[in-house]
Enzyme design. Sequence first.
Site, PDB file in Angstrom:
ATOM      1  N   GLU A 109       0.830  -1.212   0.000  1.00  0.00           N
ATOM      2  CA  GLU A 109       0.000   0.000   0.000  1.00  0.00           C
ATOM      3  C   GLU A 109       0.855   1.249   0.000  1.00  0.00           C
ATOM      4  O   GLU A 109       2.037   1.221   0.323  1.00  0.00           O
ATOM      5  CB  GLU A 109      -0.944   0.019   1.207  1.00  0.00           C
ATOM      6  CG  GLU A 109      -0.360  -0.475   2.518  1.00  0.00           C
ATOM      7  CD  GLU A 109       0.825   0.305   3.030  1.00  0.00           C
ATOM      8  OE1 GLU A 109       0.795   1.555   2.945  1.00  0.00           O
ATOM      9  OE2 GLU A 109       1.791  -0.305   3.519  1.00  0.00           O
ATOM     10  N   GLU A 166       4.518  -0.605   1.785  1.00  0.00           N
ATOM     11  CA  GLU A 166       4.676  -0.834   0.350  1.00  0.00           C
ATOM     12  C   GLU A 166       4.537  -2.308  -0.033  1.00  0.00           C
ATOM     13  O   GLU A 166       4.433  -2.639  -1.202  1.00  0.00           O
ATOM     14  CB  GLU A 166       6.042  -0.345  -0.175  1.00  0.00           C
ATOM     15  CG  GLU A 166       6.331   1.116   0.048  1.00  0.00           C
ATOM     16  CD  GLU A 166       7.707   1.520  -0.475  1.00  0.00           C
ATOM     17  OE1 GLU A 166       8.415   0.655  -1.059  1.00  0.00           O
ATOM     18  OE2 GLU A 166       8.079   2.691  -0.321  1.00  0.00           O
TER      19      GLU A 166
END
Length: 360
Positions: free
Chosen positions: A179, A322
Amino acid sequence: MTVSDQSRLQQVLSDIRPLDAEIMEEAARRLDQLTKPPGSLGRLEEIAKQLAGIRGEVMPELTRKAVVVMAGDHGVCEEGVSAFPAEVTPQMVLNFLNGGAAVNVLSRQAGADVVCVDIGVNAELSHPLLRSRKIRMGTANMAIGPAMTRTEAEAAVMVGVELAQELAGEGYRLLATGEMGIGNTTASSALLAVLGATDPAAAAGRGTGIDDERLRHKQAVIRRAIETNRPDASDPMDALAKVGGLEIAGLVGLILGAAQSRIPVVIDGFISSAAALVAAKLAPLSVSYMIASHLSQEQGHERLLTEIGLTPMLRMDMRLGEGTGAVLAFPMIEAAVRIMKEMATFADAGISGASEREGV
């Protein structure tokens, strides 16, 4: 979301089935026949059995793998809860797409693809590799009202479901959650506070590295958001809509869609685990399809994993997000499959079995 979309989400939830117990027993028998003491490879053996149960094969193929980076902005950044400005979200999305972020480096090492999705970035983005699925231009400020409508939250979940289905159709057999969204540790902490019955002071950590004063402010903002919106702890979609995020909702759908497609999904850090908690509340059987990659430095992460019922594989003191921790776990997961496929049995190697010989 239309009535048809609502029924499709309900269909996804009902499609999620328990793991194949018979195949898991067969995998366990094979593991005990390999040239090692029973259970001596610890978590690798547990993962091997889980993968077999997910895929319905003793030796599943996981050759094509991807980390899905969902990106969205958060209106709560107006409250000054992050060390970075909201403008960083679209800038980092372009960095992912150009291959320059940490998750890109680690994915190249692991032989995995990075799939970047704009589900709610507060900017117009265009790139040949971007999967644009924008629901709206970022969430609203949850400190003064709902982050999004329930319809928007449900639509974002369906984006993730449909993406998991697409990736399954493209031949991916191992997925990971990633994300990007400045302010998303605030939303994730709020979800933990609501769905995990946790005080905001224990749920919220430093995120991007805020100091003590801003941490106390962040915790107060979360408390205010919960008091303002009164999310229903018994209704995970209500909590997701009122104090969640678009990228979190997308990851909820990705997890549910992976489970529906019988694909293992590796959960990254704090934000991904908040999505996993929502998915677990919506479909408890989806937890069997999850593999927790690591325990992050974010103070609420261990509480989240405990609430879901997951045990992390790694402790690397990471807090980047991430999908970086999840991608780091890919080689270990693949190792579990290779053990099943490539390791000799006692019979193959002409070695006496454990019942015949001590110390093997």
